[in-house]
Scaffold this motif. Structure first.
Motif: not given
Length: 70
Positions: A50, A52-57, A59-63
């Motif tokens: 969870k 890792i999934e939050d970190d990916i979300k 990163d996607d939002t920031t990108t």
């Protein structure tokens, strides 16, 4: 997918024999401790996934925000 991976078709007799062997190997007092340890391990694994999934979300939002500002 009716067969459980490598177990094949287990009947009631086979499951009872396996349970007796596990009881003899670990003893009555060790089985609850073993299950508690397995439960904690699974919980830690789920928390890690969870995170890792939050970190990916994030990163996607920031990108996406930096791309839209350009």
């Amino acid at each position: 997918m009716t067969d459980l991976l490598f177990l094949g078709n287990l009947g009631t007799g086979e499951i009872v024999i396996i349970a007796i062997v596990v009881l003899l190997l670990f003893g009555g007092k060790k089985i609850p401790e073993l299950m508690k340890g397995i439960g904690k391990g699974v919980r830690n694994f789920k928390d890690g996934v969870k995170g890792i999934e939050d970190d990916i979300k994030i990163d996607d939002t920031t990108t996406n925000n930096t791309d839209s500002e350009k």
